[in-house]
Design an enzyme around this catalytic site. Structure first.
Site, short mmCIF file in Angstrom:
data_model
loop_
_atom_site.label_atom_id
_atom_site.label_comp_id
_atom_site.label_asym_id
_atom_site.label_seq_id
_atom_site.Cartn_x
_atom_site.Cartn_y
_atom_site.Cartn_z
N MET A 129 49.27 48.37 42.76
CA MET A 129 48.89 49.69 42.29
C MET A 129 48.50 50.58 43.46
O MET A 129 48.96 51.71 43.58
CB MET A 129 47.72 49.59 41.31
CG MET A 129 47.20 50.93 40.81
SD MET A 129 45.54 50.80 40.09
CE MET A 129 44.52 50.59 41.55
N THR A 162 47.24 42.04 47.22
CA THR A 162 46.90 40.63 47.26
C THR A 162 48.10 39.77 46.87
O THR A 162 48.81 40.09 45.91
CB THR A 162 45.73 40.33 46.31
OG1 THR A 162 44.61 41.14 46.69
CG2 THR A 162 45.32 38.87 46.35
N SER A 180 49.49 61.85 34.92
CA SER A 180 49.15 60.55 34.34
C SER A 180 50.18 60.08 33.33
O SER A 180 50.23 58.90 32.98
CB SER A 180 47.77 60.63 33.67
OG SER A 180 47.77 61.58 32.62
N GLU A 244 40.53 42.57 33.76
CA GLU A 244 40.52 42.32 35.20
C GLU A 244 39.09 42.27 35.72
O GLU A 244 38.72 41.36 36.47
CB GLU A 244 41.31 43.40 35.93
CG GLU A 244 41.24 43.30 37.44
CD GLU A 244 41.89 44.50 38.13
OE1 GLU A 244 41.65 44.66 39.34
OE2 GLU A 244 42.62 45.26 37.48
N ARG A 245 38.28 43.25 35.34
CA ARG A 245 36.91 43.30 35.85
C ARG A 245 36.09 42.12 35.36
O ARG A 245 35.31 41.53 36.12
CB ARG A 245 36.26 44.62 35.43
CG ARG A 245 36.76 45.80 36.25
CD ARG A 245 36.31 47.14 35.71
NE ARG A 245 36.58 48.21 36.66
CZ ARG A 245 36.65 49.49 36.34
NH1 ARG A 245 36.46 49.88 35.09
NH2 ARG A 245 36.89 50.40 37.27
N GLY A 342 18.81 30.99 61.94
CA GLY A 342 19.84 31.06 62.97
C GLY A 342 21.08 30.27 62.59
O GLY A 342 22.21 30.67 62.91
N ALA A 365 38.88 46.33 42.50
CA ALA A 365 38.83 46.49 41.04
C ALA A 365 37.96 47.68 40.65
O ALA A 365 37.34 47.70 39.59
CB ALA A 365 38.32 45.22 40.36
#
Length: 388
Positions: A129, A162, A180, A244-245, A342, A365
């Site tokens: 996208m 990805t 849109s 997706e989220r 450390g 996302a």
């Protein structure tokens, strides 16, 4: 390690968790450090995950999947990400952004052609996208799909994709009109003439989850590869965003659990001033905060996933769940570094990797700023004015 809190997720989720956890512990965790150090994607593991059914959790049994729900998918990606968040990211891009969208929007011929090899893990999937100038403002994408005899000719690029370098099947959004109502989803195959992988993108974290540019140069895509309605791509895209989220929020749950997996044994054993540092109240408070951050995020993410399965989730709650999980994961991973002192700042321990990995989903996302805007706008009922 302490026992997991019982969220009573149900038999299928418990079975998915147990099977995925065993696999992730045995097969994925030993690869995690190399994936990060070499930015290496272990593609050979994909068919093994397919054999477990992980790639088709939300796909109907009639189409070769397990016929389960998003809650089960969240649990699976959480356990994968507990072993390696970068593999969890690639898994989410494959199983949710690509496979789940084809399952939901593909016609019978498209599902029969693409789903079997994606579900088995023989093929890798991806979704494209974003572009250099089109991230949150998806409608401003420039990849153009011009109608020609028998299909469309695509010209332009996608960025930050990805799985791009290894993907065999990609769900790609391109402009077929204006605004849109002029975006369409296409199914792209790796060997299509005019389609190429561009520059590899080196990242701060999630190394081992391959990210690259896509380049389309007069790439012909046949009409039968249009997925969903022509010029209806925004609807296809937005309809999958809640899922997706919810699913990708599971990555952050896995990272937080991985932090506790390291910190709790460490503070029990690390000696200072003649005693284990876990006996110090400040360290105890730190561990308590990490645990509460994890389980509060789990409760919200699991609830939203259940709502997705029931068909009654709200867009602002899907955004809220990943917002909480992501910000909590960044805080928990930084606290894990602090708890190790450390040692935590060195490559000898994985907590510095957890912090680098966790930061991605403050951005991916939908950025946290966009998530907050969406939640506030929906709750208040105010819509932004658009300049004429």
């Amino acid at each position: 390690m302490i026992d997991d809190f019982d969220f009573a997720l149900g038999e299928s989720a418990d079975m998915i968790r147990d099977a995925t956890r065993r696999f992730a512990t045995d097969r994925i965790a030993p690869l995690a450090a190399r994936m990060d150090a070499e930015d290496w994607f272990p593609c050979d593991i994909w068919p093994e995950m397919g054999a477990l059914g992980l790639h088709g959790i939300t796909v109907a049994e009639a189409d070769g999947g397990l016929g389960l729900g998003y809650l089960d998918h969240v649990v699976a990606i959480e356990e994968v990400s507990r072993a390696s968040a970068s593999l969890g990211l690639s898994y989410g891009a494959h199983s949710n952004l690509c496979v789940n969208q084809i399952s939901r929007w593909g016609n019978a011929e498209q599902k029969a052609k693409y789903l079997p090899k994606l579900i088995s893990g023989e093929h890798v999937g991806s979704l494209a996208m974003s572009e250099v100038t089109a991230g949150s403002d998806v409608v401003s994408m420039k990849l153009k799909a011009e109608a020609v005899e028998g299909g469309f000719r695509l010209n332009g690029t996608k960025f930050w994709i990805t799985n791009a370098a290894y993907a065999d099947t990609l769900v790609v959004y391109a402009k077929t009109g204006e605004g849109s109502r002029g975006i369409t989803a296409f199914l792209i195959e790796r060997d299509m003439a005019g389609f190429a992988i561009g520059q590899k993108i080196d990242k701060m974290g999630m190394r081992g989850s391959p990210t690259a540019e896509l380049v389309f140069t007069d790439c012909f895509v046949p009409a039968e590869n249009v997925m969903g309605p022509l010029n209806g791509g925004v609807g296809v895209l937005m309809s999958g965003l809640d899922y997706e989220r919810a699913v990708l929020a599971g990555i952050q749950l896995g990272i937080m659990q991985a932090c506790l997996d390291v910190v709790v044994p460490y503070v029990r054993e690390r000696q200072q001033f003649g005693q284990a540092i876990g006996t110090f109240q400040l360290i105890q408070a730190k561990v308590a905060d990490m645990y509460v951050a994890l389980n509060s995020a789990r409760a919200y993410v699991y609830a939203v996933a259940r709502s997705c399965d029931a068909g009654r989730t709200t867009r602002f709650d899907a955004a809220g769940a990943i917002l909480l999980a992501s910000e909590n994961a960044v805080k928990v991973s930084l606290e894990a570094i602090q708890a190790l002192g450390g040692a935590g700042y060195t490559k000898d321990w994985p907590v510095e990797r957890f912090a680098r990995d966790a930061k991605l989903l403050d951005i991916g996302a939908g950025t946290n700023e966009i998530r907050r805007m969406l939640i506030g706008r929906e709750l208040i009922g105010a819509k932004p004015k658009v300049a004429q």
